[in-house]
Design a protein around this motif. Structure first.
Motif, PDB file in Angstrom:
ATOM      1  N   UNK A  64      84.236   5.575  -6.056  1.00 46.79           N
ATOM      2  CA  UNK A  64      85.539   5.591  -6.741  1.00 46.79           C
ATOM      3  C   UNK A  64      85.687   6.771  -7.690  1.00 46.79           C
ATOM      4  N   UNK A  65      84.598   7.106  -8.406  1.00 48.20           N
ATOM      5  CA  UNK A  65      84.679   8.213  -9.366  1.00 48.20           C
ATOM      6  C   UNK A  65      85.014   9.529  -8.670  1.00 48.20           C
ATOM      7  N   UNK A 110      91.164 -10.442   0.455  1.00 43.05           N
ATOM      8  CA  UNK A 110      89.787 -10.858   0.175  1.00 43.05           C
ATOM      9  C   UNK A 110      88.956 -10.878   1.454  1.00 43.05           C
ATOM     10  N   UNK A 111      89.538 -11.376   2.543  1.00 42.38           N
ATOM     11  CA  UNK A 111      88.822 -11.437   3.818  1.00 42.38           C
ATOM     12  C   UNK A 111      88.439 -10.042   4.299  1.00 42.38           C
ATOM     13  N   UNK A 112      89.348  -9.092   4.162  1.00 41.77           N
ATOM     14  CA  UNK A 112      89.051  -7.720   4.561  1.00 41.77           C
ATOM     15  C   UNK A 112      87.942  -7.115   3.717  1.00 41.77           C
ATOM     16  N   UNK A 113      87.965  -7.390   2.411  1.00 38.73           N
ATOM     17  CA  UNK A 113      86.952  -6.841   1.507  1.00 38.73           C
ATOM     18  C   UNK A 113      85.572  -7.395   1.825  1.00 38.73           C
ATOM     19  N   UNK A 114      85.505  -8.671   2.181  1.00 36.91           N
ATOM     20  CA  UNK A 114      84.216  -9.299   2.470  1.00 36.91           C
ATOM     21  C   UNK A 114      83.719  -8.896   3.854  1.00 36.91           C
ATOM     22  N   UNK A 115      84.606  -8.870   4.844  1.00 38.77           N
ATOM     23  CA  UNK A 115      84.191  -8.581   6.217  1.00 38.77           C
ATOM     24  C   UNK A 115      83.607  -7.186   6.366  1.00 38.77           C
ATOM     25  N   UNK A 116      84.108  -6.219   5.608  1.00 41.18           N
ATOM     26  CA  UNK A 116      83.646  -4.831   5.762  1.00 41.18           C
ATOM     27  C   UNK A 116      82.194  -4.675   5.338  1.00 41.18           C
ATOM     28  N   UNK A 117      81.680  -5.583   4.500  1.00 39.35           N
ATOM     29  CA  UNK A 117      80.297  -5.468   4.037  1.00 39.35           C
ATOM     30  C   UNK A 117      79.306  -5.667   5.178  1.00 39.35           C
ATOM     31  N   UNK A 118      79.741  -6.277   6.285  1.00 34.43           N
ATOM     32  CA  UNK A 118      78.828  -6.508   7.404  1.00 34.43           C
ATOM     33  C   UNK A 118      78.327  -5.201   8.008  1.00 34.43           C
ATOM     34  N   UNK A 119      79.025  -4.095   7.745  1.00 38.37           N
ATOM     35  CA  UNK A 119      78.575  -2.801   8.268  1.00 38.37           C
ATOM     36  C   UNK A 119      77.198  -2.422   7.739  1.00 38.37           C
ATOM     37  N   UNK A 120      76.848  -2.905   6.537  1.00 34.51           N
ATOM     38  CA  UNK A 120      75.558  -2.531   5.963  1.00 34.51           C
ATOM     39  C   UNK A 120      74.551  -3.670   6.048  1.00 34.51           C
ATOM     40  N   UNK A 121      74.857  -4.702   6.838  1.00 30.98           N
ATOM     41  CA  UNK A 121      73.970  -5.857   6.946  1.00 30.98           C
ATOM     42  C   UNK A 121      73.624  -6.134   8.401  1.00 30.98           C
ATOM     43  N   UNK A 122      72.576  -5.505   8.929  1.00 31.06           N
ATOM     44  CA  UNK A 122      72.173  -5.810  10.301  1.00 31.06           C
ATOM     45  C   UNK A 122      71.843  -7.292  10.441  1.00 31.06           C
ATOM     46  N   UNK A 174      94.931  -6.485   5.097  1.00 31.87           N
ATOM     47  CA  UNK A 174      93.537  -6.651   5.525  1.00 31.87           C
ATOM     48  C   UNK A 174      92.798  -5.314   5.463  1.00 31.87           C
ATOM     49  N   UNK A 175      93.443  -4.248   5.946  1.00 29.74           N
ATOM     50  CA  UNK A 175      92.827  -2.924   5.902  1.00 29.74           C
ATOM     51  C   UNK A 175      92.631  -2.446   4.469  1.00 29.74           C
ATOM     52  N   UNK A 176      93.607  -2.729   3.615  1.00 31.78           N
ATOM     53  CA  UNK A 176      93.471  -2.362   2.207  1.00 31.78           C
ATOM     54  C   UNK A 176      92.294  -3.105   1.583  1.00 31.78           C
ATOM     55  N   UNK A 232      86.757  -3.063  -0.303  1.00 32.20           N
ATOM     56  CA  UNK A 232      85.393  -3.539  -0.121  1.00 32.20           C
ATOM     57  C   UNK A 232      84.395  -2.409  -0.017  1.00 32.20           C
ATOM     58  N   UNK A 233      84.802  -1.300   0.617  1.00 32.54           N
ATOM     59  CA  UNK A 233      83.922  -0.134   0.712  1.00 32.54           C
ATOM     60  C   UNK A 233      83.565   0.408  -0.667  1.00 32.54           C
ATOM     61  N   UNK A 234      84.539   0.375  -1.585  1.00 33.51           N
ATOM     62  CA  UNK A 234      84.318   0.902  -2.928  1.00 33.51           C
ATOM     63  C   UNK A 234      83.550  -0.062  -3.824  1.00 33.51           C
ATOM     64  N   UNK A 235      83.638  -1.359  -3.531  1.00 36.30           N
ATOM     65  CA  UNK A 235      83.115  -2.357  -4.472  1.00 36.30           C
ATOM     66  C   UNK A 235      82.047  -3.258  -3.849  1.00 36.30           C
TER      67      UNK A 235
END
Length: 311
Positions: free
Chosen positions: A49-50, A165-177, A226-228, A233-236
């Motif tokens: 974010x910075x 909220x669903x979009x923010x949580x779902x995107x975290x799966x990219x870093x969780x094999x 959802x995309x927003x 989620x990517x930032x936080x």
């Protein structure tokens, strides 16, 4: 990146998107299998974010050069090509799954059950229950998933804040094999809803392009929200998960594996609600057979990728 490399990343994105569209199959595992996982993590966590605020705060004459530099630092072309591939696959696969969930609920949700169960089995080595804190993490993960399964949709509904909220949580799966974004949506009771909304949105866009209608589809607000949420989620959220994995890996993985185990309730509840006659002997057999097929698929992917793919 050159054209050939960009195409390769796009094709890997298609593979990840096809996996992410199915609850229980992790796009992160596919990223490991195709050799782009380290680069993906580096690109995702470079989205700070910075850095973005710094670019936005730069006087206009210098903003372009600052923006290009930031885009390169965040491996923007890689993320764009990968994201396009993921989106292409999700749109295609979700249409097939929507029909399957409506026409063949026992078989479809049985397959989901097998996929989730096999993922939990493969991840079992990541669970540690040797301290009170880790026991607490495991109980919390299982409890959250078990209680949410089949209950979240009625409790949360489908308002735009929930979609965000669903979009923010779902995107975290990219870093969780081993943990699927679709699985997280299933737990939140948003999976079927988002699949349907996506299909209607795409159909509306195609109708708009062909001149059969005017104006954006009614589902535009849902998809954009959802995309927003995903961008947020990517930032936080993804940074918070990475922080937890770096500092409390054992407790975090114990929580996540327990979450996957608790999520086994979700496809059972969903299938039961979709079956016109409820559970019958034949529907139970179909559920179990397709569950076996789903489990075999995950085990086959793991065998090809090697155990390191889920660690």
């Amino acid at each position: 990146m050159g054209v050939r490399e960009t195409l390769g990343v796009y094709l890997r994105g298609i593979a990840m998107g096809a996996a992410d569209a199915v609850p229980g199959v992790s796009g992160g595992t596919i990223a490991l299998l195709t050799g782009i996982y380290p680069r993906l993590i580096g690109a995702v966590t470079a989205v700070e974010p910075d850095r973005v605020l710094s670019v936005l705060g730069t006087p206009f004459p210098d903003r372009r050069s600052e923006g290009i530099a930031a885009f390169r630092e965040m491996d923007g072309l890689f993320l764009a090509a990968l994201g396009l591939g993921i989106a292409s696959a999700v749109v295609t696969v979700s249409r097939v799954l929507e029909h399957a969930m409506e026409a063949y609920p026992a078989a479809t949700f049985g397959g989901f059950f097998g996929l989730i169960g096999a993922s939990a089995w493969l991840l079992r080595g990541q669970m540690r229950l040797d301290t009170r804190g880790r026991w607490a993490a495991g109980i919390a993960g299982f409890g959250v998933a078990f209680l949410l399964s089949g209950q979240a949709e009625g409790a949360l509904g489908h308002a735009l804040p929930v979609t965000f909220l669903a979009g923010a949580i779902a995107v975290t799966a990219m870093i969780l094999p081993g943990v699927s974004g679709s699985l997280l949506l299933l737990l939140l009771g948003q999976y079927e809803y988002m699949v349907t909304q996506l299909r209607k949105f795409v159909d509306g866009l195609l109708a708009l392009v062909s001149g059969n209608t005017t104006g954006l589809p009614a589902e535009t607000a849902t998809i954009v929200t959802f995309l927003a949420g995903g961008v947020f989620g990517l930032f936080t959220v993804s940074h918070a998960v990475k922080w937890a994995l770096d500092r409390r890996r054992a407790e975090t993985m114990t929580f996540l594996v327990a979450l996957v185990v608790g999520a086994l309730r979700a496809p059972v509840v969903q299938a039961g609600s979709e079956l016109p006659a409820g559970w019958t002997n034949s529907s139970i057999v179909v559920f179990l057979v397709t569950g076996g097929v789903g489990a075999a698929l995950v085990l086959a992917v793991e065998r090809v990728a090697g155990r390191d793919a889920l660690e």
